[in-house]
Scaffold this motif. Sequence first.
Motif, PDB file in Angstrom:
ATOM      1  N   ASP A   1     -10.817  36.082  96.046  1.00 11.35           N
ATOM      2  CA  ASP A   1     -10.984  35.316  97.285  1.00 11.35           C
ATOM      3  C   ASP A   1     -10.162  34.032  97.249  1.00 11.35           C
ATOM      4  N   GLN A   2      -9.995  33.487  96.048  1.00 17.73           N
ATOM      5  CA  GLN A   2      -9.377  32.157  95.898  1.00 17.73           C
ATOM      6  C   GLN A   2      -8.460  32.172  94.678  1.00 17.73           C
ATOM      7  N   VAL A   3      -7.280  31.589  94.847  1.00 16.75           N
ATOM      8  CA  VAL A   3      -6.350  31.385  93.736  1.00 16.75           C
ATOM      9  C   VAL A   3      -5.933  29.919  93.753  1.00 16.75           C
ATOM     10  N   ASN A   4      -6.075  29.272  92.595  1.00 17.78           N
ATOM     11  CA  ASN A   4      -5.694  27.866  92.471  1.00 17.78           C
ATOM     12  C   ASN A   4      -4.569  27.745  91.449  1.00 17.78           C
ATOM     13  N   VAL A   5      -3.508  27.041  91.821  1.00 17.18           N
ATOM     14  CA  VAL A   5      -2.407  26.807  90.894  1.00 17.18           C
ATOM     15  C   VAL A   5      -1.927  25.371  91.053  1.00 17.18           C
ATOM     16  N   ALA A   6      -1.274  24.884  90.028  1.00 12.71           N
ATOM     17  CA  ALA A   6      -0.687  23.553  90.085  1.00 12.71           C
ATOM     18  C   ALA A   6       0.733  23.651  90.644  1.00 12.71           C
ATOM     19  N   GLU A   7       1.129  22.633  91.375  1.00 17.62           N
ATOM     20  CA  GLU A   7       2.479  22.599  91.944  1.00 17.62           C
ATOM     21  C   GLU A   7       3.508  22.751  90.830  1.00 17.62           C
ATOM     22  N   GLY A   8       4.504  23.596  91.074  1.00 20.19           N
ATOM     23  CA  GLY A   8       5.554  23.824  90.081  1.00 20.19           C
ATOM     24  C   GLY A   8       5.288  25.013  89.181  1.00 20.19           C
ATOM     25  N   ASN A   9       4.037  25.456  89.120  1.00 15.18           N
ATOM     26  CA  ASN A   9       3.701  26.624  88.307  1.00 15.18           C
ATOM     27  C   ASN A   9       3.942  27.906  89.089  1.00 15.18           C
TER      28      ASN A   9
ATOM     29  N   LEU B   1       1.963  39.659  95.219  1.00 16.29           N
ATOM     30  CA  LEU B   1       2.845  38.624  95.765  1.00 16.29           C
ATOM     31  C   LEU B   1       3.084  37.562  94.701  1.00 16.29           C
ATOM     32  N   LYS B   2       4.340  37.134  94.568  1.00 20.82           N
ATOM     33  CA  LYS B   2       4.670  36.178  93.521  1.00 20.82           C
ATOM     34  C   LYS B   2       5.629  35.112  94.049  1.00 20.82           C
ATOM     35  N   LYS B   3       5.599  33.967  93.350  1.00 18.48           N
ATOM     36  CA  LYS B   3       6.578  32.905  93.597  1.00 18.48           C
ATOM     37  C   LYS B   3       6.772  32.161  92.289  1.00 18.48           C
ATOM     38  N   PRO B   4       8.013  31.912  91.888  1.00 19.09           N
ATOM     39  CA  PRO B   4       8.256  31.305  90.572  1.00 19.09           C
ATOM     40  C   PRO B   4       7.738  29.873  90.453  1.00 19.09           C
ATOM     41  N   SER B   5       7.765  29.116  91.551  1.00 21.04           N
ATOM     42  CA  SER B   5       7.375  27.715  91.489  1.00 21.04           C
ATOM     43  C   SER B   5       6.637  27.361  92.780  1.00 21.04           C
ATOM     44  N   ALA B   6       5.342  27.119  92.674  1.00 19.32           N
ATOM     45  CA  ALA B   6       4.509  26.887  93.862  1.00 19.32           C
ATOM     46  C   ALA B   6       4.718  25.483  94.426  1.00 19.32           C
ATOM     47  N   LEU B   7       4.599  25.402  95.744  1.00 14.95           N
ATOM     48  CA  LEU B   7       4.638  24.134  96.461  1.00 14.95           C
ATOM     49  C   LEU B   7       3.281  23.860  97.104  1.00 14.95           C
TER      50      LEU B   7
END
Lengths: 113, 112
Positions: free
Chosen positions: A9-17, A76-82
């Motif tokens: 339901d929820q995904v938390n990541v730090a910016e840049g990760n 779904l993926k992204k190398p560096s999160a904003l």
Amino acid sequence: AQSVAQPEDQVNVAEGNPLTVKCTYSVSGNPYLFWYVQYPNRGLQFLLKYITGDNLVKGSYGFEAEFNKSQTSFHLKKPSALVSDSALYFCAVRDTNAGKSTFGDGTTLTVKP
Amino acid sequence: SQTIHQWPATLVQPVGSPLSLECTVEGTSNPNLYWYRQAAGRGLQLLFYSVGIGQISSEVPQNLSASRPQDRQFILSSKKLLLSDSGFYLCAWSVISTYEQYFGPGTRLTVT
């Protein structure tokens, strides 16, 4: 019948990760797979799709997704999160013989500074 | 380029009143059209879809109906609203050659 599951339901990541939002599907034929993003009080926006060809597809805003037939997944993926990537993400599947898509329940992505 | 319009953006209606939500698409011909309802900012529930003028498929039995009087116009209606009809209503279009859907901005309906 076709179905799609978004197990988180929820995904938390730090910016840049790097970020990953998971999606698994079930269809009787060959799948067409899609990712959409929704910002608060807005309609959904199309991000990317897999119809055929390369298993790794690239889409808008630096997102990509990998089709894995053996695992019936389309993460779904992204190398560096904003921080601006924070939104609600929907995976959808459409059987090649179906007239409509089935959407997952959505995953809320929160990117913290 | 293609655009999709929905109106109104917000609507507050009393229980038992009628409903008419309109959706129009510009810049494409013979699109597939869809009505969805989204409750509490989560999953989408497909209500109706249409592959052509006058052709409507209903996905969920309820007191709502849909019509497609013109190629690029899709209307969602109700004769008598229920409290449970409250939600965020989204219209979308797609073409057979590409399959992805493009969504309108949505209508926030509150039934009081």
